[in-house]
Design an enzyme around this catalytic site. Structure first.
Site, short mmCIF file in Angstrom:
data_model
loop_
_atom_site.label_atom_id
_atom_site.label_comp_id
_atom_site.label_asym_id
_atom_site.label_seq_id
_atom_site.Cartn_x
_atom_site.Cartn_y
_atom_site.Cartn_z
N ASP A 148 -0.12 -39.68 -11.23
CA ASP A 148 -1.15 -38.65 -10.93
C ASP A 148 -2.07 -39.17 -12.45
O ASP A 148 -0.99 -38.82 -13.15
CB ASP A 148 -0.58 -37.16 -11.39
CG ASP A 148 -1.63 -36.59 -9.81
OD1 ASP A 148 -2.59 -36.24 -11.25
OD2 ASP A 148 -1.33 -35.86 -9.20
N SER A 159 -6.82 -33.59 -7.96
CA SER A 159 -5.42 -34.14 -7.48
C SER A 159 -5.95 -33.80 -6.45
O SER A 159 -5.63 -34.46 -4.61
CB SER A 159 -4.08 -33.35 -7.59
OG SER A 159 -3.95 -34.22 -9.40
N ASP A 168 2.42 -27.83 -5.29
CA ASP A 168 1.11 -28.35 -6.25
C ASP A 168 0.12 -29.31 -5.67
O ASP A 168 0.87 -29.99 -4.51
CB ASP A 168 1.48 -28.84 -7.60
CG ASP A 168 0.47 -29.14 -8.22
OD1 ASP A 168 -0.28 -28.85 -8.31
OD2 ASP A 168 1.02 -29.40 -10.25
N THR A 202 -0.75 -32.57 -5.31
CA THR A 202 -0.77 -33.89 -4.72
C THR A 202 0.21 -33.79 -3.86
O THR A 202 -0.20 -34.81 -2.69
CB THR A 202 -0.22 -34.98 -5.68
OG1 THR A 202 -1.26 -34.63 -6.77
CG2 THR A 202 -0.14 -36.43 -4.99
#
Ligand SMILES: [Zn+2]
Length: 387
Positions: free
Chosen positions: A45, A89, A147, A149
């Site tokens: 990331d 992301s 989250d 991603t």
């Protein structure tokens, strides 16, 4: 700017591709057949080209020492959302997983979504295609499992912040029986948001008859479809454990592993990349590359630049002084490294080895990675690509 112009130079393009292929005899021995049974996506990331380069310089004192930098196929993946130049992301991973770009903040919904206000059409993720076709699936992250991603693999939401809405979707899948192995962090904050949404880990566990453990160690060996939402996740241990389970699948598997590589704290971020690379090397040695595609990429790039330094000397000279001052500045100015605390627009590396890896080459929009993986698996997207 410099890196881009060097990469774009035709002279390099002509000499690099054959040289990379010839340099590694072991790669040609396991030449990709074009058809993958298994895919593992390693998602760093914020792991852009400059971050990958700096990780090698930090850990080995020289460029090109990471395992992923030995892989035979590479492309440059363009990450922008539909409206801006710079991605977050949510859009970055949604595009990779669904083949459709969207707005920043939106999780695997089409561009008709209005962030926080209106749902867009859900865009079917590669993980959902895999579930529909009976593969085993896994999602692992150093970050919160809700989250942006990891969420983009299994959930659809008009806002990445709605963890109380995102996490329960893992237990109520649209295809197959949902993610088989989930190992991530974020237990406290997800728990709070579940509570605000009128539910809890316990309630979800009971209603779906699926325990949600608080640590890897708490998972009994007998559980073939474990979910762990911990305070912190040891991604190395988690990935090895997940593969023990996923490798049992006669139909193959899809595993997505995210490791944070934001370099707001340059030492922490770069060490993450080095450790991720070591894990990837271990996995590369473990899997059968004749039927498994390994793909390394990032959801977006980040403003780190190496603009000085010498071989044999510490890349991060001056780091301890900066750290001691609790630097919260927007710009980190170390002796050899400049960090602008921001996502950036330039393309990120897409590196590949194994079955179907030869499809990865050139500059392309990140949505092409979805097409590459679908094609490697021998799958056609649903007609409307929306579902
Ligand atoms: Zn990101």
């Amino acid at each position: 700017m410099l890196a881009a112009s060097v990469l774009a130079s035709p002279a390099h393009a002509q000499t690099q591709a054959p040289a990379a292929q010839q340099a590694s005899p072991q790669h040609s021995a396991t030449a990709p057949s074009g058809k993958a049974k298994n895919i593992i996506v390693f998602l760093a990331d914020a792991g852009g080209v400059s971050v990958v380069n700096a990780a090698s310089l930090l850990a080995y004192g020289e460029p090109l020492k990471l395992r992923i930098q030995q892989w035979p196929y590479l492309g440059l993946s363009e990450t922008s959302p539909v409206d801006n130049f710079v991605s977050d992301s949510a859009n970055g991973m949604s595009a990779i997983m669904t083949g459709i770009k969207t707005h920043n903040g939106v999780i695997s919904q089409a561009a008709d979504a209005v962030r926080k206000e209106r749902d867009g059409a859900p865009t079917k993720t590669l993980l959902e295609y895999a579930e529909e076709r009976g593969l085993l699936t896994g999602v692992i992250t150093t970050q919160s499992i809700a989250d942006a991603t990891p969420a983009a693999t299994y959930a659809h939401s008009n806002d990445r912040g709605k963890w109380g809405e995102i996490f329960p979707q893992a237990l109520a899948p649209r295809f197959g029986d949902g993610v088989d192995v989930m190992f991530g962090a974020g237990r406290k904050k997800i728990g709070e948001q579940l509570s605000a949404a009128g539910t809890s880990f316990e309630a979800l566990s009971q209603s779906h008859d699926r325990p949600i453990y608080a640590s890897l160690d708490a998972v009994p060996q007998s559980n073939a479809r474990p979910i762990v939402v911990a305070d912190d996740m040891d991604v190395h241990a988690a990935t090895l454990r997940a593969l023990d389970l996923l490798e049992q699948s006669p139909e193959g598997y899809l595993l997505v592993v995210e490791w944070d590589a934001h370099t707001d704290d340059p030492r922490k971020g770069l060490e993450n990349v080095v450790n991720f690379d070591k894990l990837i090397a271990e996995i590369e040695n473990r899997v059968d590359l004749s039927d498994t595609l390994l793909l390394f990429t990032a959801d977006h790039s980040f403003g780190l630049q190496v603009d000085g330094g010498q071989r044999g000397q510490d890349l991060l000279a001056g780091y301890d002084t900066w750290k001691a001052a609790e630097g919260e500045d927007a710009i980190v100015r170390l002796q050899n490294v400049l960090v602008n605390h921001s996502h950036t627009a330039e393309e990120v590396p897409a590196l590949a080895i194994g079955a179907g890896a030869e499809r990865v080459h050139g500059y392309f929009p990140n949505t092409h990675l979805f097409e590459i993986m679908m094609d490697a698996l021998g799958w056609e997207p649903d007609s409307a690509a929306l579902n």
